[in-house]
Design a protein around this motif. Structure first.
Motif, mmCIF file in Angstrom:
data_model
loop_
_atom_site.group_PDB
_atom_site.id
_atom_site.type_symbol
_atom_site.label_atom_id
_atom_site.label_comp_id
_atom_site.label_asym_id
_atom_site.label_seq_id
_atom_site.Cartn_x
_atom_site.Cartn_y
_atom_site.Cartn_z
ATOM 1 N N ALA A 45 -7.565 5.959 -2.069
ATOM 2 C CA ALA A 45 -6.650 6.986 -2.578
ATOM 3 C C ALA A 45 -6.427 8.090 -1.562
ATOM 4 O O ALA A 45 -5.324 8.634 -1.450
ATOM 5 N N SER A 46 -7.474 8.420 -0.802
ATOM 6 C CA SER A 46 -7.362 9.513 0.180
ATOM 7 C C SER A 46 -6.735 9.071 1.490
ATOM 8 O O SER A 46 -6.403 9.906 2.333
ATOM 9 N N GLY A 47 -6.604 7.753 1.693
ATOM 10 C CA GLY A 47 -6.019 7.258 2.931
ATOM 11 C C GLY A 47 -7.012 6.952 4.025
ATOM 12 O O GLY A 47 -6.631 6.559 5.126
ATOM 13 N N ARG A 48 -8.309 7.075 3.734
ATOM 14 C CA ARG A 48 -9.315 6.780 4.758
ATOM 15 C C ARG A 48 -9.594 5.279 4.873
ATOM 16 O O ARG A 48 -10.149 4.820 5.864
ATOM 17 N N ILE A 49 -9.223 4.524 3.848
ATOM 18 C CA ILE A 49 -9.259 3.063 3.903
ATOM 19 C C ILE A 49 -7.851 2.552 3.638
ATOM 20 O O ILE A 49 -7.133 3.082 2.786
ATOM 21 N N ASP A 50 -7.438 1.528 4.383
ATOM 22 C CA ASP A 50 -6.049 1.061 4.344
ATOM 23 C C ASP A 50 -5.835 -0.143 3.443
ATOM 24 O O ASP A 50 -4.759 -0.290 2.849
ATOM 25 N N ILE A 51 -6.825 -1.016 3.370
ATOM 26 C CA ILE A 51 -6.622 -2.290 2.687
ATOM 27 C C ILE A 51 -7.950 -2.822 2.189
ATOM 28 O O ILE A 51 -8.995 -2.563 2.793
ATOM 29 N N GLY A 52 -7.936 -3.542 1.072
ATOM 30 C CA GLY A 52 -9.178 -4.147 0.597
ATOM 31 C C GLY A 52 -9.176 -4.353 -0.897
ATOM 32 O O GLY A 52 -8.173 -4.132 -1.580
ATOM 33 N N GLY A 53 -10.324 -4.768 -1.403
ATOM 34 C CA GLY A 53 -10.477 -4.937 -2.836
ATOM 35 C C GLY A 53 -10.803 -3.607 -3.489
ATOM 36 O O GLY A 53 -11.676 -2.875 -3.034
ATOM 37 N N ILE A 54 -10.072 -3.271 -4.526
ATOM 38 C CA ILE A 54 -10.326 -2.047 -5.290
ATOM 39 C C ILE A 54 -10.346 -2.385 -6.773
ATOM 40 O O ILE A 54 -9.874 -3.441 -7.186
ATOM 41 N N ALA A 184 -5.420 -4.612 -2.511
ATOM 42 C CA ALA A 184 -4.278 -3.712 -2.352
ATOM 43 C C ALA A 184 -4.223 -3.192 -0.924
ATOM 44 O O ALA A 184 -5.224 -3.152 -0.204
ATOM 45 N N VAL A 185 -3.026 -2.792 -0.521
ATOM 46 C CA VAL A 185 -2.808 -2.176 0.789
ATOM 47 C C VAL A 185 -1.983 -0.919 0.573
ATOM 48 O O VAL A 185 -1.092 -0.881 -0.287
ATOM 49 N N ARG A 186 -2.302 0.120 1.312
ATOM 50 C CA ARG A 186 -1.504 1.335 1.225
ATOM 51 C C ARG A 186 -0.104 1.051 1.741
ATOM 52 O O ARG A 186 0.072 0.343 2.738
ATOM 53 N N ASN A 187 0.902 1.616 1.075
ATOM 54 C CA ASN A 187 2.288 1.310 1.418
ATOM 55 C C ASN A 187 2.623 1.650 2.866
ATOM 56 O O ASN A 187 3.323 0.891 3.548
ATOM 57 N N GLU A 188 2.108 2.775 3.375
ATOM 58 C CA GLU A 188 2.422 3.150 4.753
ATOM 59 C C GLU A 188 1.758 2.217 5.759
ATOM 60 O O GLU A 188 2.312 1.945 6.836
ATOM 61 N N THR A 189 0.580 1.684 5.397
ATOM 62 C CA THR A 189 -0.075 0.713 6.275
ATOM 63 C C THR A 189 0.724 -0.580 6.319
ATOM 64 O O THR A 189 0.910 -1.172 7.395
ATOM 65 N N ASP A 192 3.815 0.155 8.505
ATOM 66 C CA ASP A 192 3.592 0.399 9.937
ATOM 67 C C ASP A 192 2.878 -0.745 10.640
ATOM 68 O O ASP A 192 2.946 -0.851 11.871
ATOM 69 N N HIS A 193 2.171 -1.593 9.887
ATOM 70 C CA HIS A 193 1.368 -2.663 10.501
ATOM 71 C C HIS A 193 1.597 -3.975 9.755
ATOM 72 O O HIS A 193 0.643 -4.682 9.427
ATOM 73 N N THR A 194 2.837 -4.327 9.511
ATOM 74 C CA THR A 194 3.154 -5.490 8.680
ATOM 75 C C THR A 194 2.522 -6.768 9.215
ATOM 76 O O THR A 194 1.926 -7.548 8.463
ATOM 77 N N SER A 195 2.627 -6.993 10.513
ATOM 78 C CA SER A 195 2.103 -8.219 11.105
ATOM 79 C C SER A 195 0.582 -8.293 10.967
ATOM 80 O O SER A 195 0.030 -9.341 10.592
ATOM 81 N N LEU A 196 -0.103 -7.196 11.233
ATOM 82 C CA LEU A 196 -1.557 -7.182 11.131
ATOM 83 C C LEU A 196 -2.007 -7.332 9.682
ATOM 84 O O LEU A 196 -2.977 -8.049 9.390
#
Length: 283
Positions: A45-54, A184-189, A192-196
């Motif tokens: 939620a704070s943006g310190r993690i970009d992607i993962g299981g929540i 889930a993945v943060r929308n901005e991640t 900005d990093h679609t391929s990764l």
């Protein structure tokens, strides 16, 4: 800039991580942070993690900020085997009594509130506590534990306490699966990093599929060494879990969110799930 991957520190999500090529991901500037669900939810939620299981509830609280990944979840069609209410009295006799809730999870806490308040119309006094069954039950009539804490507590206290599997109760009441965790993945991640993100997603999916094709056997052997218990328990545990996130799992999750909104546990209704269309974005 690195992409930070959150890793829930429980065995139920291990199939998605067990066969990851972590070195290859680190070479692509990925970092791993293992945490219990509640901590991971806050970091996402704070943006310190970009992607993962929540936890599913964490998605509900931040649905506009996250995109869900298809085909990946921790879901049960009935008993989940690692989310239990332990009680000194039968569940129906908890009206007016005190229940201790684990600090480790948001989805399971709110699922329990739905069960006690919505399904059984009970009035309960709740206290959030660290997950220790002995401490929790000193001054409370029942307690909620999840993950490996719940598995160990069930193993050690099954004869002395009433125990209720929350996935089992949910399925009996609704006829729908219960999705406890989503990817889930943060929308901005994602932007900005679609391929990764696509590479990470494929890595999760490949680990899941390999785990399933092996009937989880190498993973279970390691789990027995680390967490104890016998092999037959873990065989049954993982075969009961559903790792998918298709139409039926999404239907169950949407109903969970519908009830949460009716009970005022989330501020806005979630009319649609924002799920990544990987057919379009991953080549």
């Amino acid at each position: 800039m690195s992409v930070v991957i959150g890793e829930i520190s429980y065995t139920n999500i291990l199939p998605f991580f067990y066969h990851l090529d972590r070195d290859a991901l680190k070479k692509r500037n990925c970092q791993f942070i293992p945490q219990v669900p509640a901590q991971l939810n806050q970091e996402m939620a704070s943006g310190r993690i970009d992607i993962g299981g929540i936890s599913s509830f964490a998605y509900a609280e931040n649905a506009n900020a996250f995109t869900l990944m298809p085909n990946l979840s921790v879901t049960s069609y009935g008993a989940v085997g690692s989310i239990y209410l332990f009680s000194k009295v039968p569940l129906q006799e908890l009206d007016g009594k005190k229940v201790a809730l684990t600090l480790s999870s948001a989805s399971s806490v709110h699922l329990l509130k739905i069960i006690l308040e919505h399904f059984y119309s009970l009035s309960i006094s709740y206290t959030m506590m660290k997950p220790d069954i002995g401490t929790m039950l000193l001054e409370h009539d029942a307690c909620l534990l999840i993950g490996d804490d719940a598995i160990v507590a069930k193993r050690e206290n099954s004869d002395s306490l009433y125990n209720y599997d929350l996935g089992d109760i949910w399925y009996d009441q609704t006829g729908l699966p219960m999705t406890f965790a989503v990817f889930a993945v943060r929308n901005e991640t994602l932007r900005d990093h679609t391929s990764l993100v696509g590479y990470i997603y494929r890595s999760f999916l490949e680990s899941k599929l390999r785990s399933e094709s092996e009937n989880y056997q190498p993973m279970i052997a390691d789990i027995v060494k680390t967490y104890g218990g016998n092999k037959s328990f873990w065989d049954k545990y993982f075969l009961k879990l559903c790792n998918d996130f298709g139409p039926q799992e999404q239907r169950g999750l949407s109903y969970f969110f519908e009830v949460l909104y009716k009970m005022n546990y989330i501020a806005e209704p979630i009319k649609t799930l924002n799920i990544w269309n990987t057919d379009v974005t991953i080549k």
